[in-house]
Design a protein around this motif. Structure first.
Motif, mmCIF file in Angstrom:
data_model
loop_
_atom_site.group_PDB
_atom_site.id
_atom_site.type_symbol
_atom_site.label_atom_id
_atom_site.label_comp_id
_atom_site.label_asym_id
_atom_site.label_seq_id
_atom_site.Cartn_x
_atom_site.Cartn_y
_atom_site.Cartn_z
ATOM 1 N N VAL A 9 8.604 -8.251 4.872
ATOM 2 C CA VAL A 9 9.156 -7.664 4.197
ATOM 3 C C VAL A 9 9.066 -8.077 2.326
ATOM 4 C CG1 VAL A 9 11.673 -6.303 3.026
ATOM 5 C CG2 VAL A 9 11.027 -7.065 5.425
ATOM 6 N N GLY A 10 8.291 -8.342 1.498
ATOM 7 C CA GLY A 10 7.992 -8.562 0.288
ATOM 8 C C GLY A 10 6.563 -9.126 0.744
ATOM 9 N N GLY A 11 5.938 -8.002 -1.153
ATOM 10 C CA GLY A 11 4.206 -8.576 -1.225
ATOM 11 C C GLY A 11 4.042 -9.234 -2.731
ATOM 12 N N GLY A 12 5.149 -10.684 -2.940
ATOM 13 C CA GLY A 12 4.617 -11.441 -3.409
ATOM 14 C C GLY A 12 3.855 -12.644 -2.874
ATOM 15 N N VAL A 31 2.322 -5.943 5.560
ATOM 16 C CA VAL A 31 3.334 -6.511 4.356
ATOM 17 C C VAL A 31 3.854 -5.148 3.369
ATOM 18 C CG1 VAL A 31 3.274 -7.925 2.394
ATOM 19 C CG2 VAL A 31 1.897 -8.565 4.338
ATOM 20 N N LEU A 32 5.164 -4.742 3.940
ATOM 21 C CA LEU A 32 5.832 -3.675 3.004
ATOM 22 C C LEU A 32 6.115 -4.303 1.482
ATOM 23 C CD1 LEU A 32 8.318 -3.086 6.336
ATOM 24 C CD2 LEU A 32 6.189 -1.822 5.450
ATOM 25 N N CYS A 120 -3.267 -4.019 5.899
ATOM 26 C CA CYS A 120 -1.952 -5.050 6.777
ATOM 27 C C CYS A 120 -0.733 -4.080 4.897
ATOM 28 C CB CYS A 120 -2.559 -6.277 6.342
ATOM 29 S SG CYS A 120 -4.185 -7.160 7.537
ATOM 30 N N LEU A 121 -1.457 -3.792 3.795
ATOM 31 C CA LEU A 121 -0.992 -4.141 3.222
ATOM 32 C C LEU A 121 -0.279 -2.540 2.094
ATOM 33 C CD1 LEU A 121 -3.878 -5.263 0.678
ATOM 34 C CD2 LEU A 121 -1.535 -6.804 1.445
ATOM 35 N N ARG A 122 0.950 -2.269 2.317
ATOM 36 C CA ARG A 122 2.045 -1.006 2.240
ATOM 37 C C ARG A 122 2.862 -1.380 1.076
ATOM 38 N NH1 ARG A 122 1.788 -0.284 8.153
ATOM 39 N NH2 ARG A 122 0.321 -0.367 8.892
ATOM 40 N N PRO A 123 1.858 -1.262 0.229
ATOM 41 C CA PRO A 123 2.682 -0.218 -1.182
ATOM 42 C C PRO A 123 3.540 0.707 -1.310
ATOM 43 C CG PRO A 123 0.932 0.277 -1.766
ATOM 44 C CD PRO A 123 0.350 -0.333 -0.500
ATOM 45 N N ALA A 124 4.764 0.925 -2.153
ATOM 46 C CA ALA A 124 5.889 1.833 -2.334
ATOM 47 C C ALA A 124 5.996 2.003 -1.152
ATOM 48 C CB ALA A 124 4.557 2.845 -2.406
#
Length: 386
Positions: A9-12, A31-32, A120-124
């Motif tokens: 949780v968190g894509g920083g 990654v949310l 892997c990457l789940r923006p929004a």
């Protein structure tokens, strides 16, 4: 061992670094990130030798060094521009095995995202709840519910994961000062070395980025939530426009609409960074003030340490307890040290400022470097090479 799954949780920087570390060990990761894109804006970042060691483990140190600028010299000046202390970063690199590299945060984030499969990457994907169902963590988000083997809360200072599973933990505490961050346009003759200038209740620092740009930052002691009567850029000019060279020239090269301002907070110490198969990482676990330049560095250390603890075991909860034992004492000590340095830097009473500046001027450089060993001398678990 069947493939294990992790929801981050968190894509920083910390969340993405953990994703890279686990993906390279065969984990299935998602990654949310609540923002519509994986992006960092507006500011530079200092990667100290300990952070580069963590990036070595991720296989990204050379990539990141190519994106940044190695700072050769720097130090602290007083309000009149006189040097209080100087740092020979060549000696720092010799002592700790890596240089100090400065780059734009967006470039570091891009290097991390490019090391991951796009799926892997789940923006929004803002998380609506985190709970534990029996032994299993459950994360609810716009795509449904995830029930992974591991949940990592890397969602920053006001972490939703921490709020859900650490409901009694103290909230962030205001450090007593606000900060501005900005990046100049390319300069024909950028300053040859970086510096932080300490005034009375105010500071202004700058360091080189690639391509002739400079990353600048400033602080002022103000009540939390204070807003400027004018634009933030005009507020900076009012406060720092007559400070010693090259500060006025740097401010003149900053786009007026490119100034970021944030009140600074840190996190009171948590009794644990883990709950069962849920772990906190980075600012969600140990948000700290930026006085040591260690916020992102410690998040990178967290990521590679967490992945190391999970190696070779199916007992996720036990591995997380090892992670907590390794990371919590260190990061909380660095949080306290950063807060103390910030208190010194923000002194405003003239006799205290005079005493501080005199002590800094008399401190031998070798003593300053030696004092940094507990922070910069970190080695990744399983890698004792210097």
């Amino acid at each position: 061992m069947p493939q294990r799954a992790a929801t981050i949780v968190g894509g920083g920087i910390g969340g993405l670094a953990a994703a890279v570390a686990l993906h390279r060990r065969g984990w299935r990761v998602e990654v949310l990130e609540r923002a519509p894109q994986f992006i960092e804006i507006g500011a530079g970042i200092s990667l100290w030798p300990n952070a580069l060691r963590a990036l070595d483990v991720l296989g990204l140190a050379d990539t990141v060094r190519a994106l940044g600028a190695v700072e050769e010299t720097g130090g602290v000046r007083d309000r009149r521009g006189r040097w209080l202390s100087r740092t020979d970063n060549a000696e720092l690199a010799r002592r700790f095995g890596r240089p100090l590299v400065v780059l734009h945060r967006a470039d570091l984030l891009r290097a991390l995202t490019e090391a991951l499969p796009a799926d892997c990457l789940r923006p929004a994907s803002e998380v609506s709840s985190v709970r534990v169902d029996g032994q299993s963590p459950v994360v609810a988000h716009p795509g449904g519910e995830s029930r992974p083997d591991l949940v990592i809360g890397a969602d920053g200072l006001r972490s939703a994961v921490r709020g859900a599973l650490w409901p009694d933990a103290a909230g962030p505490r205001y450090a007593g000062y606000t900060a501005w961050r900005m990046v100049t346009e390319p300069l024909a003759e950028p300053p040859a070395e970086g510096a932080a200038t300490w005034g009375r209740g105010e500071r202004f620092g700058y360091t080189a980025l690639p391509d002739g740009r400079m990353y600048c930052f400033a602080t002022a002691s103000l009540p939390a939530g204070t807003t400027a009567d004018t634009s933030e850029y005009e507020e900076l000019l009012r406060r720092f426009g007559t400070w010693p060279d090259p500060i006025p020239a740097l401010l003149a090269a900053v786009p007026a609409n490119a100034v970021l301002r944030h009140d600074l907070y840190d996190l009171p110490p948590l009794p644990s960074f883990v709950r069962g198969r849920v772990a906190l990482l980075g600012d969600a676990a140990h948000a700290m003030t930026p006085n040591l330049g260690q916020g992102a560095c410690q998040a990178l250390e967290d990521a590679v340490t967490l992945a190391h603890c999970l190696d070779g075991t199916s007992e996720v909860a036990a591995a997380l307890r090892s992670y907590d034992r390794l990371r919590r004492p260190r990061t909380q000590a660095i949080t306290r040290r950063s807060a103390r340095l910030g208190t010194l830097g923000q002194l405003s009473w003239p006799p205290a400022v005079l005493l501080r500046d005199t002590a800094a001027r008399l401190m031998p450089a070798r003593v300053t470097l030696r004092s940094m060993t507990p922070v910069l001398g970190w080695t990744a678990p399983g890698d004792e090479s210097r």
